[in-house]
Design a protein around this motif. Structure first.
Motif, PDB file in Angstrom:
ATOM      1  N   ALA A 155       0.818  -1.304  -0.221  1.00  0.00           N
ATOM      2  CA  ALA A 155       0.014  -0.115  -0.013  1.00  0.00           C
ATOM      3  C   ALA A 155       0.789   1.322  -0.035  1.00  0.00           C
ATOM      4  CB  ALA A 155      -1.008  -0.232   1.270  1.00  0.00           C
ATOM      5  N   LEU A 156       0.701   1.995  -0.955  1.00  0.00           N
ATOM      6  CA  LEU A 156       1.464   3.301  -1.138  1.00  0.00           C
ATOM      7  C   LEU A 156       0.546   4.577  -1.312  1.00  0.00           C
ATOM      8  CD1 LEU A 156       4.265   1.691  -3.587  1.00  0.00           C
ATOM      9  CD2 LEU A 156       4.421   2.478  -1.055  1.00  0.00           C
ATOM     10  N   ASP A 157      -0.750   4.434  -1.009  1.00  0.00           N
ATOM     11  CA  ASP A 157      -1.541   5.557  -1.524  1.00  0.00           C
ATOM     12  C   ASP A 157      -1.302   6.781  -0.567  1.00  0.00           C
ATOM     13  OD1 ASP A 157      -2.676   3.331   0.501  1.00  0.00           O
ATOM     14  OD2 ASP A 157      -4.121   4.738   0.858  1.00  0.00           O
ATOM     15  N   GLY A 158      -1.828   7.645  -0.674  1.00  0.00           N
ATOM     16  CA  GLY A 158      -1.773   8.972  -0.183  1.00  0.00           C
ATOM     17  C   GLY A 158      -0.182   9.391   0.153  1.00  0.00           C
ATOM     18  N   ASN A 159       0.703   9.527  -0.703  1.00  0.00           N
ATOM     19  CA  ASN A 159       1.719   9.793  -0.596  1.00  0.00           C
ATOM     20  C   ASN A 159       2.222  10.937  -1.635  1.00  0.00           C
ATOM     21  OD1 ASN A 159       3.587   8.219   1.401  1.00  0.00           O
ATOM     22  ND2 ASN A 159       2.255   6.725   0.362  1.00  0.00           N
ATOM     23  N   SER A 197      10.527  -7.500  -9.463  1.00  0.00           N
ATOM     24  CA  SER A 197      11.018  -8.847  -8.761  1.00  0.00           C
ATOM     25  C   SER A 197      10.084  -9.396  -7.913  1.00  0.00           C
ATOM     26  CB  SER A 197      12.240  -8.634  -7.987  1.00  0.00           C
ATOM     27  OG  SER A 197      12.080  -7.870  -6.975  1.00  0.00           O
ATOM     28  N   LEU A 198       8.868  -8.617  -7.568  1.00  0.00           N
ATOM     29  CA  LEU A 198       7.619  -9.170  -6.462  1.00  0.00           C
ATOM     30  C   LEU A 198       6.641  -9.895  -7.398  1.00  0.00           C
ATOM     31  CD1 LEU A 198       7.333  -5.903  -4.614  1.00  0.00           C
ATOM     32  CD2 LEU A 198       8.923  -7.783  -4.010  1.00  0.00           C
ATOM     33  N   HIS A 199       6.949 -11.098  -7.633  1.00  0.00           N
ATOM     34  CA  HIS A 199       6.194 -11.954  -8.694  1.00  0.00           C
ATOM     35  C   HIS A 199       4.825 -12.545  -7.848  1.00  0.00           C
ATOM     36  CE1 HIS A 199       9.457 -12.113 -11.299  1.00  0.00           C
ATOM     37  NE2 HIS A 199      10.379 -12.409 -10.474  1.00  0.00           N
ATOM     38  N   MET A 200       4.766 -12.314  -6.638  1.00  0.00           N
ATOM     39  CA  MET A 200       3.695 -12.781  -5.853  1.00  0.00           C
ATOM     40  C   MET A 200       2.796 -11.707  -5.534  1.00  0.00           C
ATOM     41  SD  MET A 200       3.770 -16.199  -5.358  1.00  0.00           S
ATOM     42  CE  MET A 200       2.504 -16.337  -4.033  1.00  0.00           C
ATOM     43  N   LEU A 201       2.845 -10.638  -5.909  1.00  0.00           N
ATOM     44  CA  LEU A 201       2.281  -9.187  -5.665  1.00  0.00           C
ATOM     45  C   LEU A 201       0.732  -9.325  -6.468  1.00  0.00           C
ATOM     46  CD1 LEU A 201       2.769  -6.718  -4.044  1.00  0.00           C
ATOM     47  CD2 LEU A 201       3.322  -5.575  -6.219  1.00  0.00           C
ATOM     48  N   ASN A 202      -0.010  -9.240  -5.609  1.00  0.00           N
ATOM     49  CA  ASN A 202      -1.476  -9.048  -6.192  1.00  0.00           C
ATOM     50  C   ASN A 202      -2.267  -8.005  -5.739  1.00  0.00           C
ATOM     51  OD1 ASN A 202      -2.333  -9.973  -3.607  1.00  0.00           O
ATOM     52  ND2 ASN A 202      -2.511 -12.348  -4.271  1.00  0.00           N
ATOM     53  N   GLY A 203      -1.837  -7.245  -4.959  1.00  0.00           N
ATOM     54  CA  GLY A 203      -2.340  -6.015  -4.480  1.00  0.00           C
ATOM     55  C   GLY A 203      -1.437  -4.879  -4.249  1.00  0.00           C
ATOM     56  N   LEU A 204      -1.778  -3.857  -5.065  1.00  0.00           N
ATOM     57  CA  LEU A 204      -0.738  -2.781  -5.030  1.00  0.00           C
ATOM     58  C   LEU A 204      -1.817  -1.523  -5.101  1.00  0.00           C
ATOM     59  CD1 LEU A 204       2.053  -1.485  -5.456  1.00  0.00           C
ATOM     60  CD2 LEU A 204       1.633  -1.579  -7.943  1.00  0.00           C
ATOM     61  N   VAL A 205      -1.740  -0.740  -3.959  1.00  0.00           N
ATOM     62  CA  VAL A 205      -2.387   0.666  -3.844  1.00  0.00           C
ATOM     63  C   VAL A 205      -1.748   1.754  -4.237  1.00  0.00           C
ATOM     64  CG1 VAL A 205      -4.152   1.533  -2.247  1.00  0.00           C
ATOM     65  CG2 VAL A 205      -3.619  -0.734  -2.151  1.00  0.00           C
ATOM     66  N   LEU A 206      -2.225   2.547  -5.196  1.00  0.00           N
ATOM     67  CA  LEU A 206      -1.449   3.816  -5.579  1.00  0.00           C
ATOM     68  C   LEU A 206      -2.271   4.993  -5.560  1.00  0.00           C
ATOM     69  CD1 LEU A 206       0.232   1.884  -8.618  1.00  0.00           C
ATOM     70  CD2 LEU A 206       1.358   2.587  -6.375  1.00  0.00           C
ATOM     71  N   HIS A 207      -3.378   5.024  -5.323  1.00  0.00           N
ATOM     72  CA  HIS A 207      -4.245   6.290  -5.699  1.00  0.00           C
ATOM     73  C   HIS A 207      -3.961   7.178  -4.493  1.00  0.00           C
ATOM     74  CE1 HIS A 207      -6.449   3.836  -2.342  1.00  0.00           C
ATOM     75  NE2 HIS A 207      -6.858   5.088  -1.961  1.00  0.00           N
TER      76      HIS A 207
END
Length: 277
Positions: A186-190, A202-212
């Motif tokens: 989670a990287l939202d609100g930055n 390289s994060l091959h298992m990543l299935n949730g990325l929060v960017l808003h």
């Protein structure tokens, strides 16, 4: 033989007394010690503590210090008071500003760490080096501006990392190295305006990325990362552009980059406006 027993009996009595005195459930006044989800827990929330308690049992597995004015976590903050069997550690809203890079040293079986709502500005590479079993890390609502290279290297059990509502403007290309099981980030609100694919690819298992809620500049510098999130099905609304003006407020999925958005070894140049779908 009788003489020997006269010597042994007092010793046994002393050991029994010492064991009773070390009962893990006997907490200091500021805390409550009890079973929580099958683990021995000490809840010391909102107790005006300015240091980590030094009179808790070494058997404590969950420690909640939420709402205490700790202000800093020095080197070996927990191992010096023999709290090395912690599984979960909650340090929310503790006004922590100074976090020593070896504050969590020797916490080798820690699986969850919550540092949200503090005043941490800097995270030093190696801060979590010895927390090899760490699975959940929460650092939301801290004025952190940068995630440096090497910060999360070799944390092979790490699954969830949250940096919501911080002040991040930069994430290194080698921040996440050998973190094979990370699923949620989670990287939202930055303050992120752009991102390199190399930072996360390289994060091959990543299935949730929060960017808003970031001021994304949707020019050619962002193209590769935007395309990567869509191809990996990591894009989620309402992630939108702040710049350039023609794309302000447009969702990432609502435009395409023009063919003249060309990449060179040193730079990216835009010679054509992005095309709205």
């Amino acid at each position: 033989m009788a003489v020997r027993w006269r010597n042994v009996v007092p010793l046994l009595a002393l050991l029994v007394f010492a064991g009773a005195d070390m009962d893990w459930s006997k907490c200091p006044q500021q805390c409550k010690c009890k079973w929580v989800s099958g683990r021995k827990a000490a809840e010391c929330t909102n107790s005006s503590l300015n240091t980590v308690p030094d009179n808790l049992s070494t058997e404590i597995q969950i420690l909640d210090l939420t709402g205490n004015p700790l202000r800093e976590l020095p080197k070996d903050a927990f191992s010096l008071v023999n709290l090395i069997n912690l599984h979960k550690l909650f340090l929310r809203d503790c006004n922590i500003e100074d976090l020593h890079k070896e504050a969590f040293r020797k916490l080798e079986i820690l699986i969850e760490l919550d540092l949200s709502g503090n005043r941490i500005h800097i995270l030093h590479p190696g801060t979590f080096r010895e927390n090899v079993r760490l699975r959940i890390l929460t650092l939301s609502r801290n004025p952190i501006q940068k995630l440096a290279d090497g910060l999360f290297n070799n944390l092979t059990f790490l699954q969830t990392v949250e940096f919501s509502d911080c002040q991040l403007s930069h994430i290194g290309r080698k921040t996440f190295m050998n973190v094979p099981n990370l699923k949620t980030l989670a990287l939202d609100g930055n303050n992120l305006t752009t991102m390199k694919v190399e930072s996360l690819q390289s994060l091959h298992m990543l299935n949730g990325l929060v960017l808003h809620n970031n001021p994304w500049n949707c020019d050619c510098h962002l193209q590769a990362f935007r395309d990567w999130t869509i191809e990996r099905r990591l894009y989620a609304q309402p992630t939108a552009c702040a710049e350039p003006p023609v794309l302000h407020g447009k969702l990432w999925s609502d435009f395409e980059f023009g063919r003249s958005c060309l990449q060179t070894p040193d730079t990216l140049s835009c010679t054509q406006e992005q095309q709205l779908k």
